[in-house]
Design a protein around this motif. Structure first.
Motif, PDB file in Angstrom:
ATOM      1  N   ASP A  87       0.856  -1.199   0.000  1.00 23.01           N
ATOM      2  CA  ASP A  87       0.000   0.000   0.000  1.00 23.01           C
ATOM      3  C   ASP A  87       0.896   1.255   0.000  1.00 23.01           C
ATOM      4  OD1 ASP A  87      -1.823   1.977   0.366  1.00 23.01           O
ATOM      5  OD2 ASP A  87      -2.353   1.444   2.434  1.00 23.01           O
ATOM      6  N   ALA A  88       0.782   2.054  -1.071  1.00 19.94           N
ATOM      7  CA  ALA A  88       1.656   3.222  -1.239  1.00 19.94           C
ATOM      8  C   ALA A  88       1.488   4.222  -0.087  1.00 19.94           C
ATOM      9  CB  ALA A  88       1.384   3.901  -2.566  1.00 19.94           C
ATOM     10  N   ALA A  89       0.224   4.418   0.348  1.00 24.20           N
ATOM     11  CA  ALA A  89      -0.034   5.386   1.432  1.00 24.20           C
ATOM     12  C   ALA A  89       0.610   4.911   2.737  1.00 24.20           C
ATOM     13  CB  ALA A  89      -1.534   5.570   1.624  1.00 24.20           C
ATOM     14  N   ALA A  90       0.526   3.613   2.982  1.00 22.63           N
ATOM     15  CA  ALA A  90       1.127   3.073   4.210  1.00 22.63           C
ATOM     16  C   ALA A  90       2.648   3.175   4.169  1.00 22.63           C
ATOM     17  CB  ALA A  90       0.712   1.618   4.406  1.00 22.63           C
ATOM     18  N   VAL A  91       3.217   2.944   2.965  1.00 23.17           N
ATOM     19  CA  VAL A  91       4.671   3.084   2.812  1.00 23.17           C
ATOM     20  C   VAL A  91       5.080   4.533   3.083  1.00 23.17           C
ATOM     21  CG1 VAL A  91       6.568   3.037   1.153  1.00 23.17           C
ATOM     22  CG2 VAL A  91       4.947   1.134   1.238  1.00 23.17           C
ATOM     23  N   ALA A  92       4.320   5.471   2.497  1.00 26.72           N
ATOM     24  CA  ALA A  92       4.629   6.904   2.701  1.00 26.72           C
ATOM     25  C   ALA A  92       4.521   7.269   4.183  1.00 26.72           C
ATOM     26  CB  ALA A  92       3.678   7.761   1.870  1.00 26.72           C
ATOM     27  N   GLY A  93       3.485   6.712   4.849  1.00 37.51           N
ATOM     28  CA  GLY A  93       3.317   6.955   6.281  1.00 37.51           C
ATOM     29  C   GLY A  93       4.496   6.426   7.081  1.00 37.51           C
ATOM     30  N   GLY A  94       4.979   5.251   6.696  1.00 38.77           N
ATOM     31  CA  GLY A  94       6.134   4.660   7.374  1.00 38.77           C
ATOM     32  C   GLY A  94       7.378   5.508   7.223  1.00 38.77           C
ATOM     33  N   ILE A  95       7.582   6.014   6.008  1.00 37.13           N
ATOM     34  CA  ILE A  95       8.758   6.872   5.759  1.00 37.13           C
ATOM     35  C   ILE A  95       8.634   8.172   6.564  1.00 37.13           C
ATOM     36  CG2 ILE A  95       9.965   8.243   3.996  1.00 37.13           C
ATOM     37  CD1 ILE A  95       9.245   5.968   2.017  1.00 37.13           C
ATOM     38  N   ALA A  96       7.425   8.755   6.534  1.00 30.60           N
ATOM     39  CA  ALA A  96       7.206   9.991   7.309  1.00 30.60           C
ATOM     40  C   ALA A  96       7.485   9.730   8.793  1.00 30.60           C
ATOM     41  CB  ALA A  96       5.781  10.486   7.116  1.00 30.60           C
ATOM     42  N   GLY A  97       7.080   8.545   9.252  1.00 32.02           N
ATOM     43  CA  GLY A  97       7.260   8.210  10.664  1.00 32.02           C
ATOM     44  C   GLY A  97       8.709   8.143  11.093  1.00 32.02           C
ATOM     45  N   ILE A  98       9.576   7.662  10.202  1.00 24.34           N
ATOM     46  CA  ILE A  98      10.988   7.538  10.627  1.00 24.34           C
ATOM     47  C   ILE A  98      11.796   8.819  10.376  1.00 24.34           C
ATOM     48  CG2 ILE A  98      11.082   5.026  10.344  1.00 24.34           C
ATOM     49  CD1 ILE A  98      12.872   5.614   7.841  1.00 24.34           C
ATOM     50  N   ALA A 142       6.047  10.854  -5.612  1.00 23.44           N
ATOM     51  CA  ALA A 142       5.234  12.057  -5.814  1.00 23.44           C
ATOM     52  C   ALA A 142       4.076  12.168  -4.833  1.00 23.44           C
ATOM     53  CB  ALA A 142       4.716  12.071  -7.252  1.00 23.44           C
ATOM     54  N   GLU A 143       4.151  11.487  -3.703  1.00 18.01           N
ATOM     55  CA  GLU A 143       3.078  11.547  -2.696  1.00 18.01           C
ATOM     56  C   GLU A 143       3.025  12.962  -2.113  1.00 18.01           C
ATOM     57  OE1 GLU A 143      -0.019   9.902  -1.031  1.00 18.01           O
ATOM     58  OE2 GLU A 143       1.363   8.483  -1.968  1.00 18.01           O
ATOM     59  N   PRO A 144       1.942  13.740  -2.397  1.00 17.74           N
ATOM     60  CA  PRO A 144       1.935  15.166  -1.982  1.00 17.74           C
ATOM     61  C   PRO A 144       2.071  15.375  -0.472  1.00 17.74           C
ATOM     62  CG  PRO A 144       0.099  14.661  -3.439  1.00 17.74           C
ATOM     63  CD  PRO A 144       0.737  13.356  -3.127  1.00 17.74           C
ATOM     64  N   LEU A 145       1.400  14.523   0.319  1.00 15.14           N
ATOM     65  CA  LEU A 145       1.479  14.719   1.777  1.00 15.14           C
ATOM     66  C   LEU A 145       2.884  14.438   2.315  1.00 15.14           C
ATOM     67  CD1 LEU A 145      -1.865  13.381   3.309  1.00 15.14           C
ATOM     68  CD2 LEU A 145      -0.899  15.675   3.511  1.00 15.14           C
ATOM     69  N   LEU A 146       3.550  13.497   1.658  1.00 16.76           N
ATOM     70  CA  LEU A 146       4.921  13.185   2.087  1.00 16.76           C
ATOM     71  C   LEU A 146       5.850  14.371   1.781  1.00 16.76           C
ATOM     72  CD1 LEU A 146       6.691  10.998   3.368  1.00 16.76           C
ATOM     73  CD2 LEU A 146       7.175  10.132   1.073  1.00 16.76           C
ATOM     74  N   ILE A 147       5.619  14.977   0.613  1.00 15.54           N
ATOM     75  CA  ILE A 147       6.432  16.162   0.255  1.00 15.54           C
ATOM     76  C   ILE A 147       6.156  17.300   1.245  1.00 15.54           C
ATOM     77  CG2 ILE A 147       6.760  17.950  -1.523  1.00 15.54           C
ATOM     78  CD1 ILE A 147       6.258  15.634  -3.587  1.00 15.54           C
ATOM     79  N   ALA A 180      -3.044  10.500  17.003  1.00 16.04           N
ATOM     80  CA  ALA A 180      -3.553  11.015  15.727  1.00 16.04           C
ATOM     81  C   ALA A 180      -4.554  10.024  15.128  1.00 16.04           C
ATOM     82  CB  ALA A 180      -2.396  11.230  14.761  1.00 16.04           C
ATOM     83  N   PRO A 181      -5.657  10.546  14.547  1.00 15.01           N
ATOM     84  CA  PRO A 181      -6.619   9.626  13.924  1.00 15.01           C
ATOM     85  C   PRO A 181      -5.925   8.842  12.806  1.00 15.01           C
ATOM     86  CG  PRO A 181      -7.473  11.879  14.009  1.00 15.01           C
ATOM     87  CD  PRO A 181      -6.053  11.953  14.420  1.00 15.01           C
ATOM     88  N   GLY A 182      -6.136   7.554  12.761  1.00 14.22           N
ATOM     89  CA  GLY A 182      -5.510   6.730  11.731  1.00 14.22           C
ATOM     90  C   GLY A 182      -4.107   6.311  12.097  1.00 14.22           C
ATOM     91  N   GLY A 183      -3.721   6.539  13.363  1.00  9.95           N
ATOM     92  CA  GLY A 183      -2.388   6.113  13.823  1.00  9.95           C
ATOM     93  C   GLY A 183      -1.291   6.899  13.141  1.00  9.95           C
ATOM     94  N   GLY A 184      -0.212   6.217  12.806  1.00  6.54           N
ATOM     95  CA  GLY A 184       0.943   6.904  12.226  1.00  6.54           C
ATOM     96  C   GLY A 184       0.835   7.105  10.728  1.00  6.54           C
ATOM     97  N   GLY A 185      -0.288   6.761  10.126  1.00  6.29           N
ATOM     98  CA  GLY A 185      -0.435   6.908   8.673  1.00  6.29           C
ATOM     99  C   GLY A 185      -0.392   8.368   8.259  1.00  6.29           C
ATOM    100  N   LEU A 186      -0.083   8.553   6.981  1.00  5.17           N
ATOM    101  CA  LEU A 186       0.044   9.922   6.464  1.00  5.17           C
ATOM    102  C   LEU A 186      -1.343  10.473   6.153  1.00  5.17           C
ATOM    103  CD1 LEU A 186       2.587  11.606   5.894  1.00  5.17           C
ATOM    104  CD2 LEU A 186       2.486  10.830   3.540  1.00  5.17           C
ATOM    105  N   THR A 202      -2.998  14.209  10.618  1.00  6.82           N
ATOM    106  CA  THR A 202      -1.749  13.845  11.297  1.00  6.82           C
ATOM    107  C   THR A 202      -0.678  14.915  11.057  1.00  6.82           C
ATOM    108  OG1 THR A 202      -2.291  11.544  10.864  1.00  6.82           O
ATOM    109  CG2 THR A 202      -0.050  11.995  11.577  1.00  6.82           C
ATOM    110  N   GLU A 203      -0.560  15.340   9.797  1.00  4.13           N
ATOM    111  CA  GLU A 203       0.441  16.367   9.476  1.00  4.13           C
ATOM    112  C   GLU A 203       0.129  17.678  10.196  1.00  4.13           C
ATOM    113  OE1 GLU A 203       3.431  15.771   7.771  1.00  4.13           O
ATOM    114  OE2 GLU A 203       2.570  13.845   8.289  1.00  4.13           O
ATOM    115  N   GLY A 204      -1.179  17.983  10.299  1.00  2.00           N
ATOM    116  CA  GLY A 204      -1.587  19.199  11.022  1.00  2.00           C
ATOM    117  C   GLY A 204      -1.193  19.118  12.495  1.00  2.00           C
ATOM    118  N   ILE A 205      -1.416  17.937  13.090  1.00  2.00           N
ATOM    119  CA  ILE A 205      -1.068  17.756  14.515  1.00  2.00           C
ATOM    120  C   ILE A 205       0.449  17.896  14.700  1.00  2.00           C
ATOM    121  CG2 ILE A 205      -0.901  16.011  16.362  1.00  2.00           C
ATOM    122  CD1 ILE A 205      -3.675  14.995  15.426  1.00  2.00           C
TER     123      ILE A 205
END
Lengths: 233, 308
Positions: free
Chosen positions: A47-58, A134-139, A191-197, A201-204
């Motif tokens: 899942d691309a969104a979950a991968v992006a969330g994982g990268i954002a998390g670390i 190109a995940e906008p939230l990750l950028i 954060a709602p949705g845990g550590g996902g992007l 979550t980004e606002g928090i």
């Protein structure tokens, strides 16, 4: 020339010339994402969104840790060597000195964090085949959230290093790092949705980062020249 | 207005009095020597003057301003601490360029070249300071301290760790700065010989108090007044009875064949000799006597230790 630029520019140049700090930062920038890549790849299950969330998390703890590494050179070394005393006699306010040093630490720490993020993306893409460049939230996370957290951690650690004695600093460095990482984990948990992007979550994280930055600025404002001079070893 | 003013300054740390009612002034263009044993409070005084520490009681001013509260005022003051304030990883020119930026030095490249030539480091301008000897770092530290042409410069043990040749260079440089650039120099030093050679005024700090504050000339002549030692041909018995009541003689003492007199009037020596010869004394030698700064320093420090 603007004294803020003079101070920040010097700290950046010194960071580039400190081989031991650069090597430590590079090892961490490569080792940590490579070690994390496998667990992110397995947990995300393509899942691309979950991968992006994982990268954002670390990247947040990596950025904070980079700030800590570069702070030791910018703040603690000047104090240990006593050169801070000469700087305090310059026609520059203590706040301006702190700001310049904190930004001078934030820039190389941010560059190292970007390198770490690039290694993460490359490693996870290689393992999963999922494209996340190109995940906008990750950028948004890299551009707006992480730099604020790095600046806040550098500012807080720097202010503490200026205000405390050498022995307290040895203990406090680890307290700060674990404190920041604990805070990141707690925020990911609430954060709602845990550590996902997500936008929420980004606002928090952005709000928490700005609050930490304001706290760092407040604490730095309480540090006095007398406190710094009397804790020079 | 004096360049430096200290009035009634006291400061204690953790219940221990470091400075007690310290007062002195330093005039513009003077080379002022601040003397005292280790732990006397010299560096504390400098730190208070520079606004790094707050005074307990009393008042300090540099160029009429409070450096703790006035960022701009610090642009007119230079300082050299023990550590030189240099980064080992930056070049000599890079270190000076950094401080030039902080102090807003106009045309910094030209000034940096001028100073590196002055301290004989022009050929090492691009080398990292970490590769320099202690003496070279000290010289570069002095160049850094005067980079922005300060009106007052505080030098904390500028000759410390230097070989005799470099010490002489530093001494000559301080004298030149005072003469050519009319810089006020506040010199904190243990080198009493150096202080005696270059300082116009000194203060001796011991036990937290100023024990002496005067011109070097006044201090090194007994009690601040001229004194002469007359060596007589034969015992000096009765000599004090002859000259002791003369109006210009304030103190008289005989030690074997030597007669020591302190005079109220420095031009009265010929009259003193005439009186002695008139009373039948035969004279072998007459010399003005003075004491070294080291003797005066040790006397004051010893007295302070006795009090403690």
């Amino acid at each position: 020339m603007n004294t803020f630029r003079v101070i920040a520019g010097r700290e950046m140049r010194l960071a580039l010339r400190n081989r031991s700090v650069l090597i430590s930062a590079l090892i961490f920038a490569v080792w940590f994402p490579v070690m994390s890549a496998l667990s992110i790849a397995v947990g995300a299950e393509g899942d691309a969104a979950a991968v992006a969330g994982g990268i954002a998390g670390i990247t947040l703890p990596v950025g904070v840790f980079m700030g800590y590494i570069f702070c030791a050179d910018a703040f603690l070394r000047e104090k240990r060597d006593g050169t801070i005393e000469t700087l305090l006699c310059a026609p520059v306010s203590l706040r301006r000195l702190w700001e310049g040093k904190a930004i001078g630490v934030t820039v190389p720490a941010y560059v190292m964090m970007l390198l770490s993020a690039a290694v993460s993306v490359a490693a996870i893409t290689a393992l999963t085949g999922v494209s996340i460049a190109a995940e906008p939230l990750l950028i948004l996370h890299f551009v707006a959230v992480v730099p604020v957290w790095i600046a806040a951690s550098a500012g807080l650690i720097g202010a503490a290093q200026l205000a405390l004695g050498m022995r307290e600093n040895q203990i406090l460095g680890f307290v700060f790092i674990f404190g920041f990482i604990f805070l990141i984990v707690v925020l990911q948990g609430v954060a709602p949705g845990g550590g996902g992007l997500s936008v929420t979550t980004e606002g928090i994280f952005a709000a928490a980062g700005l609050a930490l930055l304001a706290l760092a600025r407040f604490i730095a404002g309480k540090v006095t020249k007398e406190r710094i001079v009397r804790t020079i070893p | 207005m004096n360049a430096v003013e200290v009035r009634g300054l006291s400061r204690s740390f953790d219940g221990r009095d470091i400075l007690r009612d310290v007062s002195f002034t330093v005039g513009h263009g003077e080379i002022f020597g601040y003397l005292g044993p280790n732990g006397a409070g010299k560096t504390t005084t400098i730190r208070i003057l520079l606004g790094l520490l707050a005074p307990g009681t009393g008042e300090v001013r540099v160029l009429g301003r409070d450096l703790a509260a006035d960022d701009e005022a610090r642009a007119h003051v230079g300082v050299l601490f023990e550590n030189n304030g240099l980064s080992d990883r930056m070049s000599a020119a890079g270190n000076l360029a950094y401080y030039a930026g902080l102090y807003g030095v106009e045309d910094p490249a030209e000034r940096i070249d001028e100073l590196l030539a002055l301290v004989d480091l022009a050929d090492r301008r691009d080398d990292p300071v970490g590769t320099f000897s202690t003496g070279m770092k000290r010289k570069l530290g002095i160049a850094r301290a005067i980079l922005h042409r300060p009106e007052v410069v505080f030098l904390d043990e500028p000759s410390s760790g230097l070989d005799p040749g470099a010490q002489r260079m530093v001494r000559d440089l301080i004298i030149e700065l005072s003469r050519r650039e009319e810089m006020t120099v506040f010199l904190n030093s243990h080198h009493l010989d150096e202080v005696q050679r270059i300082c116009s005024t000194v203060a001796i700090l011991a036990g937290g108090r100023i024990r002496a504050f005067d011109s070097v000339e006044n201090l090194t002549t007994a009690s601040g007044r001229p004194s002469v030692t007359v060596t007589l041909a034969g015992a000096g018995e009765g000599a004090c009875e002859v000259v002791g009541n003369l109006p210009y003689v304030t103190e008289c003492d005989v030690d074997g064949d030597a007669l020591h007199c302190t005079l109220a009037d420095p031009t009265a020596t010929p009259d003193l000799i005439t009186a002695l010869v008139g009373a039948g004394f035969r004279i072998e030698e007459v010399r003005r006597s003075s004491r070294s700064l080291e003797e005066i320093y040790l006397e004051h420090v010893g007295r302070a230790e006795d009090e403690a």
